[in-house]
Write a protein that holds these residues in place. Structure first.
Motif, PDB file in Angstrom:
ATOM      1  N   LEU A  39     -39.196   6.679  39.175  1.00 38.63           N
ATOM      2  CA  LEU A  39     -40.612   6.796  38.794  1.00 38.63           C
ATOM      3  C   LEU A  39     -41.561   7.042  39.977  1.00 38.63           C
ATOM      4  N   PRO A  40     -41.399   6.364  41.116  1.00 42.95           N
ATOM      5  CA  PRO A  40     -42.354   6.576  42.216  1.00 42.95           C
ATOM      6  C   PRO A  40     -42.440   8.025  42.694  1.00 42.95           C
ATOM      7  N   TYR A  41     -41.382   8.798  42.479  1.00 44.82           N
ATOM      8  CA  TYR A  41     -41.376  10.186  42.947  1.00 44.82           C
ATOM      9  C   TYR A  41     -42.230  11.100  42.062  1.00 44.82           C
ATOM     10  N   VAL A  42     -42.550  10.632  40.861  1.00 40.48           N
ATOM     11  CA  VAL A  42     -43.328  11.462  39.938  1.00 40.48           C
ATOM     12  C   VAL A  42     -44.791  11.531  40.367  1.00 40.48           C
ATOM     13  N   GLY A  43     -45.296  10.419  40.878  1.00 42.19           N
ATOM     14  CA  GLY A  43     -46.702  10.396  41.302  1.00 42.19           C
ATOM     15  C   GLY A  43     -47.670  10.158  40.162  1.00 42.19           C
ATOM     16  N   ASN A 240     -47.862  24.305  38.301  1.00 44.50           N
ATOM     17  CA  ASN A 240     -48.165  23.101  39.068  1.00 44.50           C
ATOM     18  C   ASN A 240     -49.078  22.088  38.392  1.00 44.50           C
ATOM     19  N   SER A 241     -49.538  22.353  37.168  1.00 39.44           N
ATOM     20  CA  SER A 241     -50.576  21.523  36.566  1.00 39.44           C
ATOM     21  C   SER A 241     -50.080  20.149  36.116  1.00 39.44           C
ATOM     22  N   ARG A 242     -50.712  19.121  36.667  1.00 35.54           N
ATOM     23  CA  ARG A 242     -50.419  17.755  36.229  1.00 35.54           C
ATOM     24  C   ARG A 242     -51.061  17.469  34.873  1.00 35.54           C
ATOM     25  N   ASN A 243     -52.150  18.155  34.546  1.00 35.04           N
ATOM     26  CA  ASN A 243     -52.785  17.945  33.243  1.00 35.04           C
ATOM     27  C   ASN A 243     -51.916  18.494  32.107  1.00 35.04           C
ATOM     28  N   LEU A 244     -51.339  19.667  32.300  1.00 36.47           N
ATOM     29  CA  LEU A 244     -50.391  20.167  31.303  1.00 36.47           C
ATOM     30  C   LEU A 244     -49.259  19.157  31.115  1.00 36.47           C
ATOM     31  N   PHE A 245     -48.713  18.713  32.225  1.00 39.83           N
ATOM     32  CA  PHE A 245     -47.604  17.767  32.248  1.00 39.83           C
ATOM     33  C   PHE A 245     -47.953  16.499  31.455  1.00 39.83           C
ATOM     34  N   LEU A 246     -49.169  15.980  31.669  1.00 40.96           N
ATOM     35  CA  LEU A 246     -49.588  14.765  30.976  1.00 40.96           C
ATOM     36  C   LEU A 246     -49.816  15.010  29.483  1.00 40.96           C
ATOM     37  N   GLY A 247     -50.307  16.196  29.145  1.00 34.42           N
ATOM     38  CA  GLY A 247     -50.470  16.513  27.726  1.00 34.42           C
ATOM     39  C   GLY A 247     -49.150  16.455  26.984  1.00 34.42           C
ATOM     40  N   TYR A 248     -48.099  16.952  27.621  1.00 34.63           N
ATOM     41  CA  TYR A 248     -46.767  16.888  27.014  1.00 34.63           C
ATOM     42  C   TYR A 248     -46.241  15.452  26.967  1.00 34.63           C
ATOM     43  N   SER A 249     -46.555  14.673  27.986  1.00 30.90           N
ATOM     44  CA  SER A 249     -45.954  13.340  28.128  1.00 30.90           C
ATOM     45  C   SER A 249     -46.351  12.372  27.017  1.00 30.90           C
ATOM     46  N   GLY A 281     -40.756  24.658  33.364  1.00 34.05           N
ATOM     47  CA  GLY A 281     -40.452  23.230  33.472  1.00 34.05           C
ATOM     48  C   GLY A 281     -41.538  22.267  33.063  1.00 34.05           C
ATOM     49  N   GLY A 282     -42.782  22.733  32.919  1.00 31.33           N
ATOM     50  CA  GLY A 282     -43.888  21.821  32.619  1.00 31.33           C
ATOM     51  C   GLY A 282     -43.741  21.102  31.295  1.00 31.33           C
ATOM     52  N   GLY A 283     -43.406  21.856  30.230  1.00 31.52           N
ATOM     53  CA  GLY A 283     -43.262  21.261  28.898  1.00 31.52           C
ATOM     54  C   GLY A 283     -42.127  20.251  28.839  1.00 31.52           C
ATOM     55  N   PRO A 284     -40.893  20.667  29.146  1.00 30.99           N
ATOM     56  CA  PRO A 284     -39.785  19.714  29.086  1.00 30.99           C
ATOM     57  C   PRO A 284     -39.923  18.592  30.107  1.00 30.99           C
ATOM     58  N   GLY A 285     -40.495  18.914  31.276  1.00 30.67           N
ATOM     59  CA  GLY A 285     -40.680  17.878  32.292  1.00 30.67           C
ATOM     60  C   GLY A 285     -41.640  16.803  31.837  1.00 30.67           C
ATOM     61  N   GLY A 286     -42.763  17.228  31.254  1.00 30.54           N
ATOM     62  CA  GLY A 286     -43.750  16.271  30.769  1.00 30.54           C
ATOM     63  C   GLY A 286     -43.226  15.435  29.619  1.00 30.54           C
ATOM     64  N   PHE A 348     -43.319  21.403  41.480  1.00 30.37           N
ATOM     65  CA  PHE A 348     -43.863  20.080  41.145  1.00 30.37           C
ATOM     66  C   PHE A 348     -42.926  19.346  40.193  1.00 30.37           C
ATOM     67  N   VAL A 349     -42.567  19.992  39.079  1.00 38.26           N
ATOM     68  CA  VAL A 349     -41.736  19.327  38.071  1.00 38.26           C
ATOM     69  C   VAL A 349     -40.340  19.038  38.616  1.00 38.26           C
ATOM     70  N   GLY A 350     -39.760  20.016  39.311  1.00 40.92           N
ATOM     71  CA  GLY A 350     -38.410  19.817  39.851  1.00 40.92           C
ATOM     72  C   GLY A 350     -38.340  18.624  40.783  1.00 40.92           C
ATOM     73  N   ARG A 351     -39.277  18.550  41.695  1.00 37.91           N
ATOM     74  CA  ARG A 351     -39.262  17.452  42.668  1.00 37.91           C
ATOM     75  C   ARG A 351     -39.636  16.121  42.026  1.00 37.91           C
ATOM     76  N   ALA A 352     -40.566  16.156  41.075  1.00 37.22           N
ATOM     77  CA  ALA A 352     -41.012  14.922  40.425  1.00 37.22           C
ATOM     78  C   ALA A 352     -39.925  14.331  39.537  1.00 37.22           C
ATOM     79  N   MET A 353     -39.170  15.192  38.838  1.00 36.21           N
ATOM     80  CA  MET A 353     -38.288  14.716  37.777  1.00 36.21           C
ATOM     81  C   MET A 353     -36.796  14.784  38.088  1.00 36.21           C
ATOM     82  N   GLU A 354     -36.408  15.314  39.234  1.00 33.40           N
ATOM     83  CA  GLU A 354     -34.981  15.562  39.468  1.00 33.40           C
ATOM     84  C   GLU A 354     -34.120  14.297  39.370  1.00 33.40           C
TER      85      GLU A 354
END
Length: 443
Positions: A39-43, A240-249, A281-286, A348-354
């Motif tokens: 989790l800490p790597y996601v930011g 790179n959008s964190r807002n897209l990522f959060l919308g999916y999450s 990766g944004g949709g599945p990552g989020g 962003f997604v690759g590094r955050a979620m790997e």
């Protein structure tokens, strides 16, 4: 990349040879770890997801007003879950494997407004931007009923601002539809593989569709370039959008509530496997991030990609992330799965979620079409080709005993498992287009 460099890379990462040969394959991530460690790597964290969820609730009255089809759900954009036992039985026979437990489909393919998973992240980011503009202009207060955003005054205000995005199709659809409804001027930069009907739908809503003869990466870059010198233009950055990522999450906690209502148990003895089609990766990552927060280490997230566009597998497997593209190793990035036709993954997604992803696999266009026909025939569910990529995940998981052993997924746990295929698009496909898909499947 020259042949010498590719040979050198392949010696360190032997699966590259299989990728270059366009073979269907699976790779289970040896670096997958616990939520606590990863989790800490996601930011980002639970507070960020909760904030996104609350924002969507504030917008519910506006969404009901703007899109009457949401009245039944009180303005919440959500999709149903459907059991697919006939498909499970068919696949067990077809692939000669016992898929234990139960198999379900999550019908983001039929989400309201835009008929794809992008109705989560894409619409969320536009709403967040609209809220910030209106709050800063003193035209909206967090205590207001957000139905007021449907007023002529707010629509006139938003018309002074513009939004730009690059897309293979479905993200552009979601952003174009909601942006036009709010009143924004919107430009969608479409890659060469985007479907003609999606472009026509957007144009019918007054959206400026900019067509590109090259792939997704070029469409995004052109969208970014066109927006950079206009202070009133907001560029939505799918890479790179964190807002897209959060919308999916937000989907994670909602799925947990759906499972509770359906009495579907997820715990240490009843694992959940989720198969997510992956483009940039944004949709599945989020979604995977939200699922991890909701179910912890009892959910196992696996990404599915076309053999011609395995960008996230390539990036995570080599550790190079967005530092390498499929084209650099000789793969053409040409696939019928338009939403997944991406050559370079989100760094962003690759590094955050790997560390939180259990694995990846690839699937051919031919397999997707065959499964498309099976789903229509056996379960009466019609999907876009890309949405079928998640369907064979349960086969890979059920066959890989090394992975099961490493993750302590004993036989009794596998017999209690829930396999959830995340269907990502298809709800808005015109009848003639769907008939063409079915014809290609042989149905």
């Amino acid at each position: 990349m020259n042949n010498e460099r590719l040979a050198e890379l392949a010696s360190d990462f032997p699966l590259l040879n299989n990728l270059v040969n366009l073979e269907e394959l699976s790779w289970f991530n040896p670096n997958a770890t616990t939520l606590e460690v990863g989790l800490p790597y996601v930011g980002l964290g639970e507070k960020d997801v909760r904030d996104a969820s609350e924002r969507l609730k504030r917008f519910a009255p506006y969404l009901c007003k703007a899109f009457p089809e949401l009245e039944a759900s009180e303005g919440i954009i959500e999709s149903a879950i459907q059991a697919i036992p006939a498909m499970q039985e068919s696949m067990s026979k077809k692939y000669s494997v016992n898929i234990g437990g139960k198999m379900l489909i999550k019908k983001d393919s039929h989400l309201p407004i835009s008929g794809s998973i992008k109705a989560r992240g894409g619409i969320y980011e536009v709403l967040k931007h609209a809220e910030e503009l209106a709050l800063n202009a003193g035209l909206l207060s967090p205590k207001d009923n957000y139905e007021k955003l449907y007023s002529k005054e707010l629509k006139a205000f938003f018309s002074e601002h513009s939004i730009a995005v690059g897309s293979t199709g479905n993200l552009g659809m979601s952003i174009g539809i909601i942006s036009a409804k709010l009143g924004f001027q919107v430009s969608v930069h479409m890659s060469a593989d985007a479907r003609e009907w999606k472009k026509n739908k957007l144009r019918s809503l007054g959206v400026n569709v900019v067509e590109h003869t090259e792939d997704y990466g070029v469409a995004v870059e052109n969208g970014r370039e066109a927006a950079k010198d206009d202070p009133k233009c907001f560029f939505i950055d799918d890479e790179n959008s964190r807002n897209l990522f959060l919308g999916y999450s937000v989907a994670g906690d909602r799925l947990k509530k759906q499972f509770d209502e359906l009495n579907i148990k997820v715990d240490g003895d009843n694992p959940l496997f989720v198969y997510l089609p992956c483009g940039v990766g944004g949709g599945p990552g989020g979604v995977a991030f939200g699922l991890k927060l909701a179910f912890g280490d009892n959910v196992h997230c696996i990404f599915a990609e076309p053999t011609h566009s395995p960008c996230m597998l390539l990036g995570v497997y080599t550790g190079l992330h967005d530092g390498i593209s499929v084209q650099e190793i000789g793969i053409d990035n040409l696939t019928a799965a338009d939403g997944l036709a991406v050559g370079r993954a989100s760094g962003f997604v690759g590094r955050a979620m790997e560390r939180l992803l259990d694995g990846f696999y690839t699937i051919t266009d031919e397999s997707m079409y065959e499964l498309l026909g099976d789903m229509a025939e056996l379960e009466d569910v019609r999907l876009e080709p890309s949405a079928l990529s998640g369907m064979v995940g349960a086969v890979h998981v059920s066959k890989d005993h090394e992975y099961q052993s490493r993750m302590n997924l004993t036989l009794d746990k596998m017999q209690n498992a829930t396999h959830l295929v995340w269907a990502t698009g298809g709800g808005m496909v015109p009848e003639d287009e769907m008939a063409a898909y079915l014809a290609k499947s042989g149905r």
